[in-house]
Design an enzyme around this catalytic site. Structure first.
Site, mmCIF file in Angstrom:
data_model
loop_
_atom_site.group_PDB
_atom_site.id
_atom_site.type_symbol
_atom_site.label_atom_id
_atom_site.label_comp_id
_atom_site.label_asym_id
_atom_site.label_seq_id
_atom_site.Cartn_x
_atom_site.Cartn_y
_atom_site.Cartn_z
ATOM 1 N N ASP B 140 -35.066 -8.728 15.650
ATOM 2 C CA ASP B 140 -35.791 -9.033 14.408
ATOM 3 C C ASP B 140 -37.296 -9.034 14.704
ATOM 4 O O ASP B 140 -37.745 -9.615 15.698
ATOM 5 C CB ASP B 140 -35.346 -10.414 13.891
ATOM 6 N N ASN B 148 -46.499 -7.866 6.233
ATOM 7 C CA ASN B 148 -46.467 -7.215 4.902
ATOM 8 C C ASN B 148 -47.474 -7.856 3.953
ATOM 9 O O ASN B 148 -48.194 -7.157 3.229
ATOM 10 C CB ASN B 148 -45.064 -7.338 4.294
ATOM 11 N N HIS B 153 -47.701 -3.363 2.462
ATOM 12 C CA HIS B 153 -46.376 -2.783 2.738
ATOM 13 C C HIS B 153 -46.452 -1.435 3.454
ATOM 14 O O HIS B 153 -45.542 -1.089 4.213
ATOM 15 C CB HIS B 153 -45.583 -2.644 1.435
ATOM 16 N N ASP B 157 -44.462 -0.603 6.769
ATOM 17 C CA ASP B 157 -43.589 0.560 7.013
ATOM 18 C C ASP B 157 -43.926 1.241 8.343
ATOM 19 O O ASP B 157 -43.034 1.672 9.074
ATOM 20 C CB ASP B 157 -43.740 1.576 5.867
ATOM 21 N N GLU B 183 -36.066 -5.980 8.333
ATOM 22 C CA GLU B 183 -36.805 -5.844 9.595
ATOM 23 C C GLU B 183 -35.885 -6.132 10.775
ATOM 24 O O GLU B 183 -36.326 -6.508 11.852
ATOM 25 C CB GLU B 183 -38.031 -6.764 9.602
#
Lengths: 126, 267
Positions: B140, B148, B153, B157, B183
């Site tokens: 994780d 984010n 965002h 990405d 994630e």
């Protein structure tokens, strides 16, 4: 002769044959259960048009996938057009394909191979 | 002409030839008639040959025309087959592309959760047959929500993509890493016990910690927490996943950027 107007289904293309305009439009995939039932009226229509209308005939195609019997039927139509062209009639065809699927354009080239009448193949965006 | 007239004429000439008293004029006249009839026969024969030749020519042309028609049909069938093969090949390519799309995560290019579940089942079934070991690691990204929120965002990405690529690079050739959730990533280590899984998980963690982020966002530090475990023969896959998830929770609780293993003994 009546016009033909068939709606597109998941396995058959839309077919619109307009006698007064001399245009046949086909769009979609073609893998019908009974290709004779689908194509024979169109083949008869083209034959009658070329024999009696005395006007140019234009085919507008946006066909994507064709099964073997549909290929055969399309070749029959192109053969009729080629014979009419050799007798001096004005006939033409235009085949559009999705620019992301170049293979359709290549296969349209195969159909064009035996045709000496004007036959253009063009890609178009989705 | 009467059918028996010619034999009768020939007999008469025969008699005149052998009769000394016969008149030369009679013989001459009979021979003239005979000659005329031979000439007529010759003309008829020539006409017959001419008609016969025409028939032969017509038949030959008809044969050639049949051959041409047959050759044309063969060419037509060959063309239909060629085009049909082209369409089949196009469908096959499309099927391959769709399969790849349905099995992979669009953003990272890693196998997706659905595909990973299939691979998990296959790998564990094979391990059970062969008595082999299998381990998994749940990964994780630390503070991903914060990334984010602060960097946006689009940067989020890019982070996902870089972490995915980094883990792909850190794996062994036959390991699999999938995007498991937002994630979260799941790593599958075939033929791998808990001890080796610890090394592989640590290698992935260390690699992620070295991912350059200067070009992304000021002050952005990337790290991952990893929980790993070994599959126990006979247990349900969900139990293995639950153990890895619990280990990941421990890693998160222990300050993140670390790897924690869970085995039967420490449960």
């Amino acid at each position: 002769m009546n016009n033909l107007n068939l709606s597109q289904t998941s396995s058959t293309p839309s077919i619109l044959a307009d006698w007064s305009k001399g245009i046949v439009q086909m769009k979609g995939d073609s893998y019908p259960e009974n290709s004779f039932e689908l194509f024979q009226p169109l083949i008869d229509w083209v034959q009658a048009y070329l024999a009696t209308a005395g006007q140019p005939l234009h085919l507008d195609l946006e066909l994507v996938y064709l099964n073997t019997s549909s290929i055969r039927s399309m070749m029959d139509i192109f053969e009729q057009m080629e014979a009419a062209h050799k007798k001096g009639q004005m006939v033409s065809a235009r085949w559009f394909y999705d620019f992301a699927n170049e293979r359709v354009g290549q296969l349209a080239e195969e159909f064009r191979e035996d045709c000496t009448f004007p036959f253009t193949i063009s890609s178009k965006p989705r | 002409m009467i059918p028996d007239a010619l034999p009768a004429l020939e007999s008469r000439i025969e008699i005149l030839l052998h009769d000394p008293a016969a008149s030369p004029a009679d013989l001459h006249a009979a021979l003239a008639v005979l000659y005329e009839r031979y000439c007529l026969q010759e003309q008829m024969l020539a006409r017959l040959i001419h008609i016969s030749d025409k028939y032969q020519m017509a038949e030959r042309e008809r044969g050639l025309s049949h051959v041409e028609q047959l050759q044309r049909k063969v060419r037509q069938v060959e063309k239909i087959v060629r085009i049909s093969d082209g369409y089949q090949s196009m469908l096959q390519d499309l099927h391959t592309r769709l399969t790849a799309i349905s099995n992979h995560d669009d953003l990272t290019g890693l196998p997706n959760r659905r595909h990973m579940q299939e691979r998990l089942k296959q790998t564990i079934a094979q391990a059970e047959r062969n008595g082999d070991t299998v381990s998994i690691a749940l990964v994780d990204i630390d503070f991903f929500k914060k990334i984010n929120d602060s960097a946006g965002h689009a940067i989020g990405d890019v982070v996902l993509t870089r972490v995915a690529e980094c883990m792909r690079q850190s794996m062994r050739e036959y390991d699999i890493c999938a995007r498991w959730g937002g994630e979260e990533f799941l790593m599958l280590f075939p033929s791998c016990d808990l001890q080796n899984a610890a090394q592989l998980a640590e290698r992935a963690r260390a690699a992620v910690a070295k991912i350059p982020t200067d070009d992304l966002h000021a002050g952005l530090n990337l790290s991952v927490s990893i929980g790993y475990t070994e599959f126990r023969l006979g247990e349900a896959i969900d139990s293995t996943l639950k153990r890895a998830d619990d280990a990941l929770y421990c890693a998160k609780s222990s300050g993140r950027n670390c790897v924690i293993g869970s085995s039967a003994s420490n449960e």
